[in-house]
Design an enzyme around this catalytic site. Structure first.
Site, PDB file in Angstrom:
ATOM      1  N   ASP A   9     -52.903  48.929  98.911  1.00 10.35           N
ATOM      2  CA  ASP A   9     -52.118  49.912  99.668  1.00 10.35           C
ATOM      3  C   ASP A   9     -53.078  50.958 100.204  1.00 10.35           C
ATOM      4  O   ASP A   9     -54.037  51.333  99.518  1.00 10.35           O
ATOM      5  CB  ASP A   9     -51.069  50.556  98.751  1.00 10.35           C
ATOM      6  CG  ASP A   9     -49.942  51.227  99.540  1.00 10.35           C
ATOM      7  OD1 ASP A   9     -48.768  50.891  99.290  1.00 10.35           O
ATOM      8  OD2 ASP A   9     -50.244  52.083 100.423  1.00 10.35           O
ATOM      9  N   ASP A  53     -49.373  45.795 100.570  1.00  6.70           N
ATOM     10  CA  ASP A  53     -48.686  46.698 101.484  1.00  6.70           C
ATOM     11  C   ASP A  53     -48.712  46.105 102.893  1.00  6.70           C
ATOM     12  O   ASP A  53     -49.704  45.515 103.309  1.00  6.70           O
ATOM     13  CB  ASP A  53     -49.414  48.051 101.457  1.00  6.70           C
ATOM     14  CG  ASP A  53     -48.716  49.086 102.327  1.00  6.70           C
ATOM     15  OD1 ASP A  53     -47.480  48.992 102.471  1.00  6.70           O
ATOM     16  OD2 ASP A  53     -49.407  49.979 102.844  1.00  6.70           O
ATOM     17  N   MET A  55     -47.841  47.919 105.914  1.00  9.00           N
ATOM     18  CA  MET A  55     -48.342  48.860 106.916  1.00  9.00           C
ATOM     19  C   MET A  55     -49.658  49.478 106.471  1.00  9.00           C
ATOM     20  O   MET A  55     -49.670  50.368 105.620  1.00  9.00           O
ATOM     21  CB  MET A  55     -47.313  49.975 107.144  1.00  9.00           C
ATOM     22  CG  MET A  55     -45.949  49.456 107.580  1.00  9.00           C
ATOM     23  SD  MET A  55     -46.020  48.689 109.194  1.00  9.00           S
ATOM     24  CE  MET A  55     -45.979  50.162 110.213  1.00  9.00           C
ATOM     25  N   ASP A 330     -64.572 -16.205  78.410  1.00 11.59           N
ATOM     26  CA  ASP A 330     -65.810 -16.022  79.178  1.00 11.59           C
ATOM     27  C   ASP A 330     -65.963 -17.181  80.162  1.00 11.59           C
ATOM     28  O   ASP A 330     -65.697 -18.333  79.825  1.00 11.59           O
ATOM     29  CB  ASP A 330     -66.989 -15.990  78.193  1.00 11.59           C
ATOM     30  CG  ASP A 330     -68.295 -15.644  78.873  1.00 11.59           C
ATOM     31  OD1 ASP A 330     -68.626 -14.443  78.921  1.00 11.59           O
ATOM     32  OD2 ASP A 330     -68.983 -16.570  79.351  1.00 11.59           O
ATOM     33  N   ASN A 338     -73.211 -16.918  90.849  1.00  6.81           N
ATOM     34  CA  ASN A 338     -73.815 -15.780  91.553  1.00  6.81           C
ATOM     35  C   ASN A 338     -75.105 -16.172  92.260  1.00  6.81           C
ATOM     36  O   ASN A 338     -75.337 -15.804  93.407  1.00  6.81           O
ATOM     37  CB  ASN A 338     -74.129 -14.648  90.558  1.00  6.81           C
ATOM     38  CG  ASN A 338     -72.921 -13.745  90.333  1.00  6.81           C
ATOM     39  OD1 ASN A 338     -72.105 -13.572  91.233  1.00  6.81           O
ATOM     40  ND2 ASN A 338     -72.814 -13.195  89.139  1.00  6.81           N
ATOM     41  N   ASP A 347     -67.688 -12.309  92.654  1.00  5.68           N
ATOM     42  CA  ASP A 347     -66.568 -11.356  92.538  1.00  5.68           C
ATOM     43  C   ASP A 347     -65.230 -12.045  92.819  1.00  5.68           C
ATOM     44  O   ASP A 347     -64.229 -11.771  92.164  1.00  5.68           O
ATOM     45  CB  ASP A 347     -66.757 -10.188  93.513  1.00  5.68           C
ATOM     46  CG  ASP A 347     -67.844  -9.218  93.049  1.00  5.68           C
ATOM     47  OD1 ASP A 347     -68.327  -9.388  91.902  1.00  5.68           O
ATOM     48  OD2 ASP A 347     -68.216  -8.320  93.820  1.00  5.68           O
ATOM     49  N   GLU A 373     -68.502 -11.175  83.089  1.00  7.21           N
ATOM     50  CA  GLU A 373     -67.523 -12.255  83.279  1.00  7.21           C
ATOM     51  C   GLU A 373     -66.708 -12.474  82.001  1.00  7.21           C
ATOM     52  O   GLU A 373     -66.217 -13.562  81.754  1.00  7.21           O
ATOM     53  CB  GLU A 373     -68.233 -13.530  83.726  1.00  7.21           C
ATOM     54  CG  GLU A 373     -69.162 -14.167  82.697  1.00  7.21           C
ATOM     55  CD  GLU A 373     -70.615 -13.650  82.731  1.00  7.21           C
ATOM     56  OE1 GLU A 373     -70.818 -12.471  83.112  1.00  7.21           O
ATOM     57  OE2 GLU A 373     -71.518 -14.420  82.358  1.00  7.21           O
TER      58      GLU A 373
HETATM   59 MG   LIG Z   1     -49.169  51.596 104.004  1.00  8.86          MG
END
Ligand SMILES: [Mg+2]
Length: 465
Positions: A9, A53, A55, A330, A338, A347, A373
């Protein structure tokens, strides 16, 4: 309830008066007498609430509020505008600049503390969610690419509970917008549907004669599902006592009657925005939880989740509630896959194996990728004979159909070996896994593409124990 409150304020006497009132209630108060200082302080001290505030010379309250709400560091801090002009336009402008609420000067203490408590309560919930989300991010479990359903443009669903249908219609017309309005005059219907359907906001007339709106709000708040349901309550403009009671019960916001269209629209907008934010946080938390127990490649559960479930099964077996078994499977000769076809092909094999695992196990079985795996299945309720049969069924399902290495690519034959062990009372999960693993080792030794039961299980079965 305590918290840090920033009072802003331009008039020193106002600041000191508010500070004194708040400190009596044990709030920690920090102050600023102009907009830029307030913004800097908010960023540095991160208060729990800002009393602002309107104003002020230079940068006025609206602009300060907009700046605070534009900044991710201060966006979540609730802002209450303090205005000498209790005019409708100012309230609407304030709400549009992102303020969470209003207080008119001279400030009524009871209204002040009701607002402050209500906003701080909400903030505690929000902070908790934000904190959990932040730690999820830090752990890498949450990223910005996660699906974000709250961003989807599904229209908000609003439940309106009014005294009579005509009033409800008028409220609904004032609200307008791209919302789905569900209008009712029956409090039981309202609470039932709020419990069972998705709603983003509940608007209730607390001045209704036909039902006790406050009691209904209290009941919604005490219900687990309604704890976070945003509630906007209509209160006769002069009924301060009811306003305070409503806020204390946990109503999110109050709209004075007679209802001003713009203020209604602005407050509804604020509540819906807040709800969206909470939903986003909760969804990313759910997603991060899901990710923390999921193997990213196969979508199966991961090792961490499997261990927790295996502990459950062990505890139940130890108490004689039900048997449980564990299987380790497994892939045979996975390394050559691979090496020959590449890791993408590898994958694909693991992903397809995950699909066959899921298809051949029961819903209550916990199917996990253990690493590489290797896969583990925890089978609650299964003794070793049942587990052996399940493992054999899986082995056949894997060997029966070749695995495609990708679209329009060749298929190769894959087999698995598996070891099975029934969990014994008193052993820990390491011991149970070790016995299953030992059986798996023998399956490999004996020529692969086969299932072997743990020796101790066999001994037990043979002696008929
Ligand atoms: Mg004021």
């Amino acid at each position: 309830m305590s918290g840090r409150i920033l009072v802003v304020d331009d008039i020193d006497a106002n600041v000191r008066l508010l500070k004194a009132k708040l400190e009596v209630e044990y709030f920690d108060v920090i102050t600023a007498d102009n907009g830029p200082d307030a913004i800097a302080l908010a960023r540095k001290a991160i208060p729990d609430l800002i009393l602002l505030d309107v104003m002020m010379p230079g940068m006025d309250g609206y602009e300060v509020c907009r700046k605070l709400k534009d900044d991710p560091r201060t966006r979540h801090i609730p802002v209450v505008m303090v205005t000498a002009l209790d005019q409708q336009e100012n309230r609407v402008e304030g709400l549009q600049s992102g303020a969470d609420d209003f207080l008119a000067k001279p400030i009524d203490d009871v209204a002040l503390f009701a607002r402050v408590r209500s906003l701080l309560r909400l903030k505690i919930v929000m902070d908790e969610l934000r904190q959990r989300e932040a730690s999820g991010r830090a752990l890498g479990a949450i990223n910005d690419l996660l699906p974000d359903a709250a961003q989807e443009d599904t229209p908000a669903r609003i439940m309106i509970l009014e005294d009579d249908e005509h009033q409800g219609q008028r409220l609904s017309e004032k609200l307008g917008g791209d919302y789905i309005h569900v209008l009712t005059c029956d409090p039981r219907e309202a609470s039932e549907r709020l419990r069972t359907e998705r709603f983003d906001l509940f608007i209730v007339n607390l001045a209704a004669r036909g039902f006790d709106g406050l009691r209904l709000c209290a009941r919604i708040r005490s219900d687990e599902k309604g704890r976070l349901m945003p509630i906007l309550a209509l209160v006769n403009g002069d009924n301060r006592e009811r306003t305070v009671r409503a806020l204390d019960i946990g109503v999110n916001d109050i709209l004075p009657r007679p209802v001003d269209k713009n203020e209604l629209v602005a407050r509804v907008h604020t509540q819906l925005k807040q709800k969206k934010y909470v939903d986003t946080l909760r969804q990313s938390l759910d997603a991060s939880f899901e990710m923390s127990i999921t193997d990213q490649l196969t979508g199966l559960h991961n090792r961490r989740f499997m261990k927790a479930r295996l502990d459950d099964a062990l505890a139940r077996a130890a108490r004689g509630i039900e048997p449980a078994s564990v299987m380790i499977a497994d892939v045979d000769f996975f390394k050559p896959v691979n090496d020959t076809y590449g890791h993408d092909a590898g994958d694909r094999v693991l992903q397809e194996l995950a699909v066959r695992l899921k298809a051949n196990m029961r819903a209550i079985d916990v199917v996990c990728r253990y690493g590489g795996e290797e896969f583990v299945v925890v089978m609650p309720g299964s003794d070793d004979i049942a587990a052996l049969q399940a493992a054999e069924r899986l082995r056949i399902a894997v060997a029966a159909e070749p695995f495609a290495l990708g679209q329009n690519q060749r298929s190769i034959d894959i087999t698995i070996s598996a070891g099975v062990a029934q969990i014994r009372a008193g052993e820990d999960n390491e011991a149970a896994l070790k016995r299953a693993d030992h059986a798996l080792y023998r399956a490999k030794q004996d020529g692969r593409n086969r299932v072997v039961m743990d020796e101790q299980s066999i001994a037990k079965t043979a002696s008929g124990q």
